[in-house]
Motif scaffolding. Sequence first.
Motif, PDB file in Angstrom:
ATOM      1  N   ILE A  42     -13.656  -8.980  -1.608  1.00 52.96           N
ATOM      2  CA  ILE A  42     -12.662  -9.437  -0.633  1.00 52.96           C
ATOM      3  C   ILE A  42     -11.712  -8.283  -0.273  1.00 52.96           C
ATOM      4  CG2 ILE A  42     -12.664 -11.957  -0.923  1.00 52.96           C
ATOM      5  CD1 ILE A  42     -10.642 -11.669  -3.166  1.00 52.96           C
ATOM      6  N   PRO A  43     -12.260  -7.283   0.419  1.00 52.80           N
ATOM      7  CA  PRO A  43     -11.454  -6.104   0.753  1.00 52.80           C
ATOM      8  C   PRO A  43     -10.250  -6.419   1.633  1.00 52.80           C
ATOM      9  CG  PRO A  43     -13.534  -6.083   1.938  1.00 52.80           C
ATOM     10  CD  PRO A  43     -13.606  -7.210   0.960  1.00 52.80           C
ATOM     11  N   GLU A  44     -10.291  -7.529   2.356  1.00 48.76           N
ATOM     12  CA  GLU A  44      -9.178  -7.883   3.238  1.00 48.76           C
ATOM     13  C   GLU A  44      -7.889  -8.172   2.465  1.00 48.76           C
ATOM     14  OE1 GLU A  44     -11.764 -11.629   2.702  1.00 48.76           O
ATOM     15  OE2 GLU A  44     -12.107  -9.503   2.988  1.00 48.76           O
ATOM     16  N   TYR A  45      -7.959  -8.341   1.140  1.00 50.22           N
ATOM     17  CA  TYR A  45      -6.764  -8.559   0.322  1.00 50.22           C
ATOM     18  C   TYR A  45      -5.996  -7.260   0.084  1.00 50.22           C
ATOM     19  CZ  TYR A  45      -7.799 -13.437  -0.756  1.00 50.22           C
ATOM     20  OH  TYR A  45      -8.007 -14.785  -0.681  1.00 50.22           O
ATOM     21  N   GLY A  46      -6.617  -6.112   0.373  1.00 47.78           N
ATOM     22  CA  GLY A  46      -5.927  -4.836   0.244  1.00 47.78           C
ATOM     23  C   GLY A  46      -5.778  -4.326  -1.174  1.00 47.78           C
ATOM     24  N   ILE A  47      -6.505  -4.921  -2.099  1.00 50.51           N
ATOM     25  CA  ILE A  47      -6.517  -4.432  -3.475  1.00 50.51           C
ATOM     26  C   ILE A  47      -7.845  -3.715  -3.651  1.00 50.51           C
ATOM     27  CG2 ILE A  47      -6.544  -5.085  -5.920  1.00 50.51           C
ATOM     28  CD1 ILE A  47      -4.912  -7.596  -5.074  1.00 50.51           C
ATOM     29  N   HIS A  48      -7.766  -2.398  -3.922  1.00 51.98           N
ATOM     30  CA  HIS A  48      -9.006  -1.637  -4.056  1.00 51.98           C
ATOM     31  C   HIS A  48      -8.819  -0.468  -5.015  1.00 51.98           C
ATOM     32  CE1 HIS A  48      -7.388   1.387  -1.259  1.00 51.98           C
ATOM     33  NE2 HIS A  48      -6.963   0.352  -0.556  1.00 51.98           N
ATOM     34  N   ASP A  49      -9.922   0.080  -5.438  1.00 52.13           N
ATOM     35  CA  ASP A  49      -9.927   1.099  -6.485  1.00 52.13           C
ATOM     36  C   ASP A  49      -9.408   2.463  -6.044  1.00 52.13           C
ATOM     37  OD1 ASP A  49     -12.244   1.375  -4.870  1.00 52.13           O
ATOM     38  OD2 ASP A  49     -13.321   2.379  -6.476  1.00 52.13           O
ATOM     39  N   LYS A  50      -9.121   2.659  -4.795  1.00 54.33           N
ATOM     40  CA  LYS A  50      -8.607   3.955  -4.322  1.00 54.33           C
ATOM     41  C   LYS A  50      -7.083   4.012  -4.315  1.00 54.33           C
ATOM     42  CE  LYS A  50     -12.746   5.472  -3.566  1.00 54.33           C
ATOM     43  NZ  LYS A  50     -13.443   5.670  -4.813  1.00 54.33           N
ATOM     44  N   LEU A  51      -6.429   2.917  -4.656  1.00 54.96           N
ATOM     45  CA  LEU A  51      -4.971   2.889  -4.736  1.00 54.96           C
ATOM     46  C   LEU A  51      -4.508   3.540  -6.039  1.00 54.96           C
ATOM     47  CD1 LEU A  51      -4.344  -0.815  -3.655  1.00 54.96           C
ATOM     48  CD2 LEU A  51      -3.855   1.217  -2.296  1.00 54.96           C
ATOM     49  N   TRP A  52      -3.258   3.969  -6.076  1.00 55.07           N
ATOM     50  CA  TRP A  52      -2.657   4.451  -7.314  1.00 55.07           C
ATOM     51  C   TRP A  52      -2.517   3.271  -8.268  1.00 55.07           C
ATOM     52  CZ3 TRP A  52      -1.648   9.400  -8.613  1.00 55.07           C
ATOM     53  CH2 TRP A  52      -1.717  10.335  -7.582  1.00 55.07           C
ATOM     54  N   PRO A  53      -2.541   3.511  -9.569  1.00 55.43           N
ATOM     55  CA  PRO A  53      -2.454   2.405 -10.538  1.00 55.43           C
ATOM     56  C   PRO A  53      -1.225   1.518 -10.351  1.00 55.43           C
ATOM     57  CG  PRO A  53      -3.051   4.432 -11.666  1.00 55.43           C
ATOM     58  CD  PRO A  53      -2.734   4.801 -10.241  1.00 55.43           C
ATOM     59  N   ASP A  54      -0.076   2.110 -10.035  1.00 54.21           N
ATOM     60  CA  ASP A  54       1.115   1.284  -9.861  1.00 54.21           C
ATOM     61  C   ASP A  54       1.022   0.422  -8.601  1.00 54.21           C
ATOM     62  OD1 ASP A  54       1.348   3.661  -8.384  1.00 54.21           O
ATOM     63  OD2 ASP A  54       3.516   3.759  -8.601  1.00 54.21           O
ATOM     64  N   GLU A  55       0.350   0.918  -7.561  1.00 59.02           N
ATOM     65  CA  GLU A  55       0.144   0.105  -6.355  1.00 59.02           C
ATOM     66  C   GLU A  55      -0.771  -1.076  -6.659  1.00 59.02           C
ATOM     67  OE1 GLU A  55       0.085   2.760  -2.442  1.00 59.02           O
ATOM     68  OE2 GLU A  55      -1.211   3.602  -4.019  1.00 59.02           O
ATOM     69  N   ILE A  56      -1.834  -0.821  -7.405  1.00 62.23           N
ATOM     70  CA  ILE A  56      -2.735  -1.904  -7.806  1.00 62.23           C
ATOM     71  C   ILE A  56      -1.961  -2.921  -8.631  1.00 62.23           C
ATOM     72  CG2 ILE A  56      -4.754  -2.517  -9.201  1.00 62.23           C
ATOM     73  CD1 ILE A  56      -5.932   0.255  -8.431  1.00 62.23           C
ATOM     74  N   ALA A  57      -1.181  -2.445  -9.591  1.00 61.23           N
ATOM     75  CA  ALA A  57      -0.415  -3.339 -10.461  1.00 61.23           C
ATOM     76  C   ALA A  57       0.522  -4.232  -9.650  1.00 61.23           C
ATOM     77  CB  ALA A  57       0.369  -2.522 -11.485  1.00 61.23           C
ATOM     78  N   GLU A  58       1.227  -3.651  -8.713  1.00 60.95           N
ATOM     79  CA  GLU A  58       2.170  -4.427  -7.915  1.00 60.95           C
ATOM     80  C   GLU A  58       1.453  -5.454  -7.033  1.00 60.95           C
ATOM     81  OE1 GLU A  58       4.445  -1.335  -6.048  1.00 60.95           O
ATOM     82  OE2 GLU A  58       5.385  -0.797  -7.957  1.00 60.95           O
ATOM     83  N   ARG A  59       0.340  -5.061  -6.424  1.00 61.93           N
ATOM     84  CA  ARG A  59      -0.396  -5.987  -5.554  1.00 61.93           C
ATOM     85  C   ARG A  59      -1.124  -7.069  -6.345  1.00 61.93           C
ATOM     86  NH1 ARG A  59      -2.955  -2.333  -0.665  1.00 61.93           N
ATOM     87  NH2 ARG A  59      -1.063  -1.160  -0.239  1.00 61.93           N
ATOM     88  N   LEU A  60      -1.531  -6.749  -7.550  1.00 64.89           N
ATOM     89  CA  LEU A  60      -2.319  -7.670  -8.373  1.00 64.89           C
ATOM     90  C   LEU A  60      -1.456  -8.552  -9.270  1.00 64.89           C
ATOM     91  CD1 LEU A  60      -5.353  -8.244  -8.888  1.00 64.89           C
ATOM     92  CD2 LEU A  60      -5.248  -6.570 -10.738  1.00 64.89           C
ATOM     93  N   TRP A  61      -0.171  -8.226  -9.409  1.00 62.07           N
ATOM     94  CA  TRP A  61       0.653  -8.866 -10.417  1.00 62.07           C
ATOM     95  C   TRP A  61       0.729 -10.385 -10.293  1.00 62.07           C
ATOM     96  CZ3 TRP A  61       1.577  -8.845 -15.084  1.00 62.07           C
ATOM     97  CH2 TRP A  61       2.614  -9.576 -15.648  1.00 62.07           C
ATOM     98  N   ASP A  62       0.949 -10.940  -9.104  1.00 59.16           N
ATOM     99  CA  ASP A  62       1.049 -12.401  -8.975  1.00 59.16           C
ATOM    100  C   ASP A  62      -0.240 -13.083  -9.417  1.00 59.16           C
ATOM    101  OD1 ASP A  62       3.675 -12.367  -8.112  1.00 59.16           O
ATOM    102  OD2 ASP A  62       3.132 -12.341  -5.988  1.00 59.16           O
ATOM    103  N   TYR A  63      -1.363 -12.506  -9.048  1.00 57.12           N
ATOM    104  CA  TYR A  63      -2.671 -13.034  -9.468  1.00 57.12           C
ATOM    105  C   TYR A  63      -2.818 -12.946 -10.987  1.00 57.12           C
ATOM    106  CZ  TYR A  63      -7.746 -13.182 -10.093  1.00 57.12           C
ATOM    107  OH  TYR A  63      -9.003 -13.484 -10.520  1.00 57.12           O
ATOM    108  N   LEU A  64      -2.520 -11.782 -11.535  1.00 54.91           N
ATOM    109  CA  LEU A  64      -2.664 -11.562 -12.968  1.00 54.91           C
ATOM    110  C   LEU A  64      -1.716 -12.458 -13.762  1.00 54.91           C
ATOM    111  CD1 LEU A  64      -4.206  -9.901 -15.044  1.00 54.91           C
ATOM    112  CD2 LEU A  64      -2.475  -8.126 -14.831  1.00 54.91           C
ATOM    113  N   LYS A  65      -0.504 -12.597 -13.287  1.00 52.83           N
ATOM    114  CA  LYS A  65       0.475 -13.455 -13.959  1.00 52.83           C
ATOM    115  C   LYS A  65      -0.009 -14.915 -13.978  1.00 52.83           C
ATOM    116  CE  LYS A  65       4.463 -13.930 -11.983  1.00 52.83           C
ATOM    117  NZ  LYS A  65       5.823 -13.764 -11.473  1.00 52.83           N
TER     118      LYS A  65
END
Length: 186
Positions: A42-65
Amino acid sequence: MIYIISGTSRSGKSILAQKFMQKQGIPYLSIDWLVMGFTNGIPEYGIHDKLWPDEIAERLWDYLKAMLESIIWSESDIVIEGEAVLPELIIDFLKKYPSLIRVCFLGYAHVSVQQKVKEVYEYHRDKKDWLTKEPEQYVEDHIRNMVEYSKRIEKTCGQYGLRYFDTSKKFTKALDQAMEYLLKEK
């Protein structure tokens, strides 16, 4: 109990998580697998492996929480490993569930880039590994960035009173100390 192992790329997170899983006999989940699911599914969510780790963490946090809340509700034990957890994001969750979550961070803030690059190639030479498939300059740049990221994680862990284990010098000993910390009774 949820055991979270976070920190920088190539700091020993996966090695520690796999040892922990084997020792405790509980499931293991790599956040990298989730990120690749977003990247390729689901690339349209904007979470992808080319982001910096902190960007991934911030974008993924609500899902992970929300995922962590479900794990707590189901009273499951699991070890979760990956870069996409930041001290400043997890701290409130830790305060909310102090007896149900144990977290530590790994990094290598005190190593030369050349030494770490050498270690990466030596350790991953015969393994299926994405980083060692990249050009040497890319590997060097990645490690340089991760040394700086390790310094940030180390500092932020200090600010929030979270455990940081540095794998710069005595890699195996640092992982053993992190394992002891995760296993100790609260």
